[in-house]
Design a protein around this motif. Sequence first.
Motif, short mmCIF file in Angstrom:
data_model
loop_
_atom_site.label_atom_id
_atom_site.label_comp_id
_atom_site.label_asym_id
_atom_site.label_seq_id
_atom_site.Cartn_x
_atom_site.Cartn_y
_atom_site.Cartn_z
N PRO A 4 0.82 -1.21 0.00
CA PRO A 4 0.00 0.00 0.00
C PRO A 4 0.86 1.27 0.00
O PRO A 4 0.44 2.30 0.50
N PHE A 5 2.06 1.17 -0.57
CA PHE A 5 2.99 2.30 -0.59
C PHE A 5 3.49 2.53 -2.01
O PHE A 5 3.62 1.58 -2.78
N LYS A 6 3.79 3.77 -2.33
CA LYS A 6 4.25 4.10 -3.67
C LYS A 6 5.64 4.73 -3.69
O LYS A 6 6.29 4.77 -4.73
N ARG A 7 6.11 5.25 -2.53
CA ARG A 7 7.41 5.92 -2.48
C ARG A 7 8.18 5.35 -1.30
O ARG A 7 7.88 5.65 -0.14
N ILE A 8 9.18 4.54 -1.62
CA ILE A 8 9.86 3.75 -0.59
C ILE A 8 11.33 4.15 -0.51
O ILE A 8 12.04 4.15 -1.52
N PHE A 9 11.76 4.49 0.67
CA PHE A 9 13.17 4.80 0.92
C PHE A 9 13.78 3.63 1.68
O PHE A 9 13.29 3.23 2.74
N ILE A 10 14.88 3.08 1.13
CA ILE A 10 15.57 1.95 1.75
C ILE A 10 16.99 2.38 2.06
O ILE A 10 17.77 2.70 1.15
N SER A 11 17.35 2.38 3.32
CA SER A 11 18.75 2.63 3.69
C SER A 11 19.50 1.31 3.66
O SER A 11 18.97 0.27 4.05
N GLY A 12 20.74 1.33 3.17
CA GLY A 12 21.51 0.10 3.08
C GLY A 12 20.99 -0.85 2.02
O GLY A 12 21.15 -2.07 2.12
N ALA A 69 9.96 12.51 -0.49
CA ALA A 69 8.70 12.32 0.24
C ALA A 69 8.30 10.85 0.36
O ALA A 69 7.27 10.41 -0.18
N PRO A 70 9.07 10.03 1.08
CA PRO A 70 8.73 8.61 1.21
C PRO A 70 7.48 8.41 2.05
O PRO A 70 7.21 9.16 3.00
N ASP A 71 6.70 7.39 1.70
CA ASP A 71 5.61 6.99 2.59
C ASP A 71 6.00 5.74 3.38
O ASP A 71 5.37 5.41 4.39
N LEU A 72 7.04 5.04 2.94
CA LEU A 72 7.57 3.88 3.66
C LEU A 72 9.09 4.01 3.78
O LEU A 72 9.76 4.29 2.79
N PHE A 73 9.61 3.82 4.99
CA PHE A 73 11.05 3.83 5.23
C PHE A 73 11.44 2.46 5.78
O PHE A 73 10.96 2.03 6.83
N ILE A 74 12.32 1.76 5.05
CA ILE A 74 12.86 0.48 5.50
C ILE A 74 14.34 0.69 5.82
O ILE A 74 15.15 0.97 4.93
N HIS A 75 14.66 0.58 7.10
CA HIS A 75 16.01 0.89 7.57
C HIS A 75 16.83 -0.39 7.71
O HIS A 75 16.72 -1.13 8.69
N VAL A 117 7.38 2.82 9.17
CA VAL A 117 8.82 2.64 9.38
C VAL A 117 9.07 1.19 9.77
O VAL A 117 8.45 0.68 10.71
N VAL A 118 9.95 0.53 9.03
CA VAL A 118 10.36 -0.84 9.34
C VAL A 118 11.85 -0.81 9.64
O VAL A 118 12.66 -0.50 8.77
N PHE A 119 12.21 -1.13 10.87
CA PHE A 119 13.61 -1.10 11.31
C PHE A 119 14.12 -2.52 11.49
O PHE A 119 13.58 -3.29 12.29
N ALA A 120 15.16 -2.89 10.74
CA ALA A 120 15.74 -4.22 10.84
C ALA A 120 16.58 -4.33 12.11
O ALA A 120 17.74 -3.91 12.15
N SER A 121 15.99 -4.88 13.16
CA SER A 121 16.69 -5.06 14.43
C SER A 121 17.33 -6.45 14.45
O SER A 121 17.47 -7.09 13.40
N SER A 122 17.68 -6.94 15.63
CA SER A 122 18.45 -8.19 15.70
C SER A 122 18.14 -8.97 16.97
O SER A 122 17.85 -8.39 18.02
N TYR A 123 18.25 -10.29 16.84
CA TYR A 123 18.08 -11.15 18.02
C TYR A 123 19.23 -11.00 19.00
O TYR A 123 19.16 -11.51 20.14
N LEU A 124 20.29 -10.30 18.61
CA LEU A 124 21.43 -10.07 19.51
C LEU A 124 21.05 -9.24 20.72
O LEU A 124 21.83 -9.09 21.66
#
Length: 655
Positions: A4-12, A69-75, A117-124
Motif C-alpha cells: 500500500p505504498f508508492k514511495r519507498i526509501f531503503i537505507s543500506g 517524500a517517502p511513505d515507507l522507510f525500510i532501515h 517505518v520498518v527497522f531491521a533489528s536483531s536477536y542479539l
Amino acid sequence: MELPFKRIFISGGAGVIGQEMTRRLAALDADIQVLVGDIKPRPADFPARFQYRQGDLNFLTEQEIGVFAPDLFIHLAATFERSTETYGFWEENFRHNVQLSHHLMTVQKDLPSLRRVVFASSYLIYDPALYTGAEVPEEPTSLRETDPILPRNLTGMAKLAHEIELRFLDTFRAAQFSTVAPRIYRGYGRNGRDITSRWVRMLLAGEEITVYGAESFFDYLYAADTAEGLLRLAAAETVTGLINLGTGRARRVADVVEVLRQNFPDLRATYVASAIPFEASQADMTAWSRVIDWLPPTTLEVAIPEIIAFERARQATIAADETTAARGPGHILISSLAAKVPLAQAVKHAAKRLNPGIKVVGGDLNPHALGFHFTEASWVMPITTDEHLPAIISHCQARGISRVIPTRDGELAFWSRHRAALAEAGIAVLVSAPEAVHRCLDKLEFAAFGMKAGLPVIATSLSIDALISDQPNADTAFVVKERHGAGSLSLGLNLPYAAAVAHAQTLQEPIFQPFIHGREISVDGYLSRAGRVHGLVARTRDVVVRGESQVTTTIHDPALVARLTPIVEKLGLYGPFVLQALLTDAGGLHIIECNCRFGGASTLGIAAGVDSFFWFLQEAAGADLRDFPFRPAAGPLRQVRAATDVVKEVKSEKL
C-alpha cells in the motif's frame, strides 16, 4: 503481494538483503518509486528505474529526503563485525549504527508523507544467557519477544537503542506513522559476508575450511526470505512494536558443513575447539504467525546450491573486484592547493559524505603550502608539464588517487589535454574539454565565441579604435586588461581614451572593452557531463580585494537564473565555473568573462546549493545526477572571507 505504498526509501539497499528487496520491488507495481541510499557504489544489476544515492547517510538532509517524500522507510543500513568485535569497532558502531539510525529518523519524523517505518533489528538484543553456554547444547532455545534482554555486543546495543527511540517517537507520532522492529536471526545469502558464503568461496578455490562450534544451533534465515518477510511486514500496517523474524527451525553448524559436502564431495574441513560459548537459538514465530500468513520457506538444502551457483557465475569478475577493492575507495588530489583552505575543507566535506574512507591529498610545488595543513596527506608534485605525465599517473595509482581537482588557471590546459589518458588509468579529472578551457583562458577568444553564438558578451578587441566608430569624447570610457590570466590583475577600469592607451603600454598583451555602468555579479554553477546546468546561483560582489570577493551575497532571482542557464550551456563546459557579468539598471545583462574552475569565493555557491564537489564525486562513481537534484537555499546568504587561527593536533600526514 501488494504494497500500500508508492514511495519507498531503503537505507543500506546495496547490501545482501537490500538487493533481494529491490529485485522484488522492481517486479511489483511499475508506479512504485524507490530511493536507495548506501555508502557502497550502485550495484551493477540495480534496477535502472530506481533512484540510488551513494554516500554516508549521516549527511542526508531533511530537505533532500523531503523532496523524495517517502511513505515507507525500510532501515537496513548497519555496520557489523564477526563474532568478536574489535577495539576499532567502537567508533564505527557509533557512527554507522547509533548515530545513523538516530539521524535518519530525525530527518524523517516530521515528514507529512511518512506512514510506515520498518527497522531491521536483531536477536542479539536478547540476554545471551538464555541461549549460550559452555556445554554442547542438545536442542535450541526458542526466544520470545518477551524474553529478557541484555545486548550481546555493541551491534546489539545499537539495535536496542533505536528500538527505544522508535518507541519514544511512537508516543508522539503514532497518528502520523507506525513503526515495527523485526528482530532478525542469523542471516546468510548470495554475495554475503556470512560464514556460509565465505566457506563457499574457499571451497570453490580448493581450500580447506575451518569449523568452530560445529555443535552450535543457529536459526539460519536466507536473505531472500528476509527481504520478503520485511515487505510483508511493511504491508501489515497494523502490526507495530517488536516481532521476531526467523525460520523457527534452528540447524547445527555441522548441518551447514554437511550440505556443503553434498555439493563439494572432496570437501576438506578442520574442526577446531573454541573458547567461545556454544549457541543454541531460534526464533519463536508464534507472534509472527498470528499476524503474517507466511513463514520463511527456504532451507539450507535449497539456499546453499543457489549461493554456490551465484559464486561460480561471479568467478569471472572476482579478479576485477579484488583489484577494485585493493585500490580502496578512491582518494582525491587537489592540485595547486597553495593556500586554498576553504576549497580543501569543502572537498573533504564532500568526500566524507560519499565515503568516510576517502582521503583528500593536497598537491603543490611548494613543500610548505599552507593548504597541506588541511588535507589528510600532501604531495610535493612535479610541475604539470607533458614530460611529467607518466610520473603523475604512477604516483596517483600507487596512492589510490582516482580523482583530481585542478584549481589554477595555468594547469587547466595540462589536465584537460590529458584527461583521456588519465581516464584510461582510472583517474577522473574535474576539467572541461581543451577547446572550452582555451576559450575561457583567452578573453579575446571568449568574446569572439560569444558574439558568434549570440551571447550577451561585452565587445573585446586588441585595438581600442575598433571599439569606437567616431572620435572618442569625454564620456567614452574603457576597460583595459590582460588577454590571459586573472582579469583583475593590472586592470584598468573606467579609463578615458588616452589613459586607456597609456595603461595598455604597461601590460604584456592588452585587450580593450567598453566600460559599462552596472552592478557586477558572479555566477557559480555546475555543468554535468551531459553539458546541462545542474545548479546555478548568482551573487553580488560587495567587497572585492585583489579581484576576489571578500564579502559576497547570493541573489534570489529565478528570472535571472532562467536567463543565464541557456547562455552557460552554450559554453561547452564541464564541472564548476564562475561567470562574471554586469547587470544594468535598464535590465541589461553583459557577460564579462568565465573561469572554468572552482572560484575563490565559490564556497558560498556550495552553501547555496551548488554542490559542485559532491556532484563531481558522484559522476566519477558513475551516478546519474538526476538522483542528486539542485536544491537552492531558501533565502539569500552572505559570505565573509576572513582570516582565522586554527590549532590542530600534530599527527602523521602520510597516505
